[in-house]
Scaffold this motif. Structure first.
Motif: not given
Length: 270
Positions: A52-56
């Motif tokens: 996901t690119d919402r958080y790492s």
């Protein structure tokens, strides 16, 4: 769930640290990797949430580092999902930190502020949550013992100025922080200075955009929490940062050094 399995592989996960930038949290995980003697700062720590690119999310030994983006809505979503993950992974006795940058009020740039409480733009020590049209105010005090322990770490190392102070949390970077450099501005320089002086007089020493919901959700969940932010400028002197990139890069390392110092002290006792 890959994230849950990754957490369970390390039987104990006593520390979570969140910050706005994905790259900053990866750097923090690499820093902790070397500080705790688990590897090198140049090791490539994998992103658990690469799908996901919402958080790492990065896990190093007893530390979980997670990015939350900018602003109250973004960190609120992340914390809901993180706290559920910690519950299902059966993590106990967790301590939570938020590290980041902020605008100082009456402090020289580079000063680290450990928040004792987060206040809203009217200087009230609460976070208001609107659920189905009903507003509930949650306490935004941070753990006093944890704040003092962090301050003690700073005194032991004496690398940079650190204080415990009140933090103003806003939902906007420009008008919400009395800036004059946004697209819109319906107030004067004099209005701005009066507001910032009022903030200073009430004990506010820095301004950022996530501390209130972080404090409220830590309080609701029973997690000891601390907000540790470095000041990049003194807002009483202006709205623009005028330090070099190299100086700002060193400033941004200060919160991670302070939190890292605390974690290392506790980790060595475990």
């Amino acid at each position: 769930m890959q994230q849950q399995r990754s957490l369970q592989e390390g039987a104990n996960l006593p520390f979570i640290c969140v910050g706005g930038s994905s790259s900053r949290m990866k750097t923090f995980s690499q820093y902790m990797n070397e500080l705790l003697g688990l590897g090198r700062a140049t090791d490539d720590i994998p992103n658990i949430c690469a799908q996901t690119d919402r958080y790492s999310m990065y896990k190093v030994g007893p530390v979980l580092a997670v990015s939350h983006g900018m602003g109250i809505p973004s960190i609120s979503i992340m914390l809901h999902e993180l706290f559920k993950l910690l519950y299902h992974a059966k993590c106990t006795d967790v301590v939570a930190f938020r590290i980041g940058t902020s605008g100082g009020i009456g402090l020289k740039p580079g000063t680290v502020v450990i928040s004792k409480v987060s206040v809203d733009p009217s200087f009230h020590p609460h976070f208001e949550q609107n659920v189905m049209g009903k507003i509930t105010a949650y306490c935004t005090e941070l753990n006093a013992h944890l704040s003092q322990e962090l301050l003690n770490c700073s005194k032991e190392n004496n690398e940079f100025d650190t204080i415990i102070g009140t933090t103003l949390c806003t939902s906007d970077f420009y008008e919400g922080q009395a800036r004059l450099d946004g697209a819109f501005c319906n107030y004067t320089h004099e209005d701005k200075m009066k507001y910032l002086q009022r903030a200073y007089d009430t004990g506010v020493r820095n301004i950022e955009m996530e501390s209130s919901v972080f404090a409220a959700m830590c309080k609701r969940s029973g997690l000891p929490g601390a907000v540790v932010c470095v000041t990049l400028l003194d807002r009483l002197q202006g709205d623009q940062i005028d330090n070099s990139h190299e100086v700002l890069a060193e400033y941004q390392e200060r919160p991670q050094k302070l939190v890292g110092c605390y974690i290392k002290k506790v980790f060595c006792k475990i």
